[in-house]
Design an enzyme around this catalytic site. Structure first.
Site, mmCIF file in Angstrom:
data_model
loop_
_atom_site.group_PDB
_atom_site.id
_atom_site.type_symbol
_atom_site.label_atom_id
_atom_site.label_comp_id
_atom_site.label_asym_id
_atom_site.label_seq_id
_atom_site.Cartn_x
_atom_site.Cartn_y
_atom_site.Cartn_z
ATOM 1 N N CYS A 262 3.335 -2.383 -10.026
ATOM 2 C CA CYS A 262 3.127 -2.637 -8.600
ATOM 3 C C CYS A 262 4.032 -1.799 -7.707
ATOM 4 O O CYS A 262 3.812 -1.732 -6.509
ATOM 5 C CB CYS A 262 3.320 -4.119 -8.288
ATOM 6 S SG CYS A 262 5.009 -4.679 -8.516
ATOM 7 N N CYS B 93 6.949 -11.087 -8.585
ATOM 8 C CA CYS B 93 8.048 -10.805 -7.650
ATOM 9 C C CYS B 93 9.213 -11.760 -7.870
ATOM 10 O O CYS B 93 10.375 -11.354 -7.815
ATOM 11 C CB CYS B 93 7.567 -10.901 -6.208
ATOM 12 S SG CYS B 93 6.357 -9.629 -5.757
#
Length: 139
Positions: free
Chosen positions: A33, A103
């Site tokens: 990502c 995350c």
């Protein structure tokens, strides 16, 4: 959909920046990502985290989880900071969308990487702490 807490930590990040002469610094990233987090810790002689700061390149969730992770570890002992997991970060933010849970994992890994650096500099072992991947692309 992001929670109000995620949006607040994204729009008003806490503890963003660097610590001069940190006790420990760790950098982690996710090649898929493109998120990269660097966590700085200032740890006193009794093993208490006096300050934590971050620099993050990535999406809003990456900024928010970095911000929350610094809030969760400040004032904690090194051992207590080891208990700050990706789930704890996500829960403190009132949840993350499933596609953004990575995350919160990066935030946990950034804290652990900074603790690893601290332990290495001091020549100590921290129970449960493993050496972080050497290359950000290894994940």
């Amino acid at each position: 959909m992001y929670s109000e807490k995620v949006m607040d930590h994204f729009n008003n990040p806490r503890n963003m920046g660097e610590i001069e002469n940190p006790s420990g610094v760790g950098t982690v990233g996710n090649a898929r990502c493109g998120d990269i987090m660097r966590m700085y810790l200032d740890i006193d002689d009794s093993g208490v985290i006096q300050d934590a700061k971050f620099k993050t390149f990535g999406c809003g969730a990456a900024v928010a989880t970095s911000s929350m992770a610094t809030e969760l570890v400040k004032g904690k002992t090194v051992e207590e900071a080891m208990q700050v997991t990706n789930k704890a970060v996500a829960e403190a933010l009132d949840g993350l969308p499933p596609v953004k849970m990575h995350c919160s994992l990066l935030a946990e890994e950034a804290v652990h990487a900074a603790l690893w650096d601290y332990a290495k500099k001091r020549g100590i072992m921290i129970e449960g702490l493993r050496e972080p991947a050497k290359d950000i692309g290894e994940r």
